[in-house]
Design a protein around this motif. Structure first.
Motif, PDB file in Angstrom:
ATOM      1  N   MET A 143      -5.711  12.134   4.177  1.00 15.19           N
ATOM      2  CA  MET A 143      -4.602  11.183   4.020  1.00 15.19           C
ATOM      3  C   MET A 143      -5.164   9.781   4.168  1.00 15.19           C
ATOM      4  O   MET A 143      -6.006   9.525   5.033  1.00 15.19           O
ATOM      5  CB  MET A 143      -3.516  11.443   5.051  1.00 15.19           C
ATOM      6  CG  MET A 143      -2.804  12.761   4.788  1.00 15.19           C
ATOM      7  SD  MET A 143      -1.295  12.957   5.721  1.00 15.19           S
ATOM      8  CE  MET A 143      -0.253  11.750   4.927  1.00 15.19           C
TER       9      MET A 143
ATOM     10  N   CYS B 171       2.244  16.738   3.071  1.00 11.07           N
ATOM     11  CA  CYS B 171       1.059  16.923   2.258  1.00 11.07           C
ATOM     12  C   CYS B 171       0.856  18.375   1.909  1.00 11.07           C
ATOM     13  O   CYS B 171       1.012  19.257   2.681  1.00 11.07           O
ATOM     14  CB  CYS B 171      -0.139  16.371   3.022  1.00 11.07           C
ATOM     15  SG  CYS B 171      -1.657  16.383   2.117  1.00 11.07           S
TER      16      CYS B 171
ATOM     17  N   SER C 291       0.848  -1.183   0.000  1.00 11.05           N
ATOM     18  CA  SER C 291       0.000   0.000   0.000  1.00 11.05           C
ATOM     19  C   SER C 291       0.888   1.239   0.000  1.00 11.05           C
ATOM     20  O   SER C 291       2.047   1.186   0.389  1.00 11.05           O
ATOM     21  CB  SER C 291      -0.948   0.015   1.200  1.00 11.05           C
ATOM     22  OG  SER C 291      -0.229   0.160   2.394  1.00 11.05           O
TER      23      SER C 291
ATOM     24  N   ARG D  34       0.613  10.075  -4.036  1.00 14.70           N
ATOM     25  CA  ARG D  34       1.546   9.483  -3.073  1.00 14.70           C
ATOM     26  C   ARG D  34       2.279  10.569  -2.290  1.00 14.70           C
ATOM     27  O   ARG D  34       2.750  11.551  -2.844  1.00 14.70           O
ATOM     28  CB  ARG D  34       2.563   8.613  -3.808  1.00 14.70           C
ATOM     29  CG  ARG D  34       3.495   7.885  -2.890  1.00 14.70           C
ATOM     30  CD  ARG D  34       4.439   7.007  -3.667  1.00 14.70           C
ATOM     31  NE  ARG D  34       4.695   5.844  -2.853  1.00 14.70           N
ATOM     32  CZ  ARG D  34       5.030   4.669  -3.287  1.00 14.70           C
ATOM     33  NH1 ARG D  34       5.156   4.467  -4.591  1.00 14.70           N
ATOM     34  NH2 ARG D  34       5.254   3.677  -2.478  1.00 14.70           N
TER      35      ARG D  34
ATOM     36  N   ASP E 202      -4.306   5.283   3.002  1.00 13.33           N
ATOM     37  CA  ASP E 202      -3.480   4.242   2.403  1.00 13.33           C
ATOM     38  C   ASP E 202      -4.303   3.531   1.348  1.00 13.33           C
ATOM     39  O   ASP E 202      -5.493   3.271   1.557  1.00 13.33           O
ATOM     40  CB  ASP E 202      -2.998   3.234   3.447  1.00 13.33           C
ATOM     41  CG  ASP E 202      -1.980   3.841   4.406  1.00 13.33           C
ATOM     42  OD1 ASP E 202      -1.940   3.387   5.553  1.00 13.33           O
ATOM     43  OD2 ASP E 202      -1.237   4.749   4.001  1.00 13.33           O
TER      44      ASP E 202
ATOM     45  N   THR F 284       0.877   5.559   0.951  1.00 13.72           N
ATOM     46  CA  THR F 284       0.196   6.628   1.672  1.00 13.72           C
ATOM     47  C   THR F 284      -0.041   7.771   0.695  1.00 13.72           C
ATOM     48  O   THR F 284       0.879   8.202   0.002  1.00 13.72           O
ATOM     49  CB  THR F 284       1.041   7.097   2.871  1.00 13.72           C
ATOM     50  OG1 THR F 284       1.233   5.985   3.738  1.00 13.72           O
ATOM     51  CG2 THR F 284       0.338   8.214   3.631  1.00 13.72           C
ATOM     52  N   CYS F 285      -1.293   8.224   0.651  1.00 10.22           N
ATOM     53  CA  CYS F 285      -1.699   9.251  -0.306  1.00 10.22           C
ATOM     54  C   CYS F 285      -2.301  10.442   0.426  1.00 10.22           C
ATOM     55  O   CYS F 285      -2.787  10.310   1.547  1.00 10.22           O
ATOM     56  CB  CYS F 285      -2.753   8.687  -1.251  1.00 10.22           C
ATOM     57  SG  CYS F 285      -2.230   7.205  -2.112  1.00 10.22           S
ATOM     58  N   CYS F 286      -2.294  11.578  -0.260  1.00 10.43           N
ATOM     59  CA  CYS F 286      -2.904  12.786   0.285  1.00 10.43           C
ATOM     60  C   CYS F 286      -3.700  13.475  -0.822  1.00 10.43           C
ATOM     61  O   CYS F 286      -3.182  13.688  -1.918  1.00 10.43           O
ATOM     62  CB  CYS F 286      -1.835  13.719   0.831  1.00 10.43           C
ATOM     63  SG  CYS F 286      -2.526  15.206   1.585  1.00 10.43           S
TER      64      CYS F 286
END
Length: 84
Positions: A48, A84, A12, A79, A50, A14-16
């Protein structure tokens, strides 16, 4: 049996995502089988989360009694690298 995303089983990232519009948005990921993600994001709010690298975040603007899809963003583009 419902399968869920578990970090030890699937990669996975981590995204924002930031809602830069003046409207409330609903974001969801629908292209990953047996996996569910949907959130409400208020104007100027950061979210934020995953997600699997192959996921796409659908962005829907919320109107009275309707939701219009306005974007579909590959999660790899969201990503988090540092902040962020």
């Amino acid at each position: 049996m419902l399968k869920t995303l578990e970090p030890q089983q699937q990669e996975s990232i981590t995204c924002c995502y930031r809602n830069r519009s003046p409207r409330v948005q609903v974001v969801r990921i629908t292209n990953i089988p047996n996996w569910y993600f949907e959130r409400v994001v208020f104007p100027q709010q950061h979210l934020m989360f995953d997600a699997p690298p192959k996921a796409h975040l659908e962005v829907h603007n919320s109107e009275i009694a309707t939701a219009i899809q306005v974007d579909c963003i590959p999660c790899r583009q969201l990503r988090v690298k540092t902040a962020c």
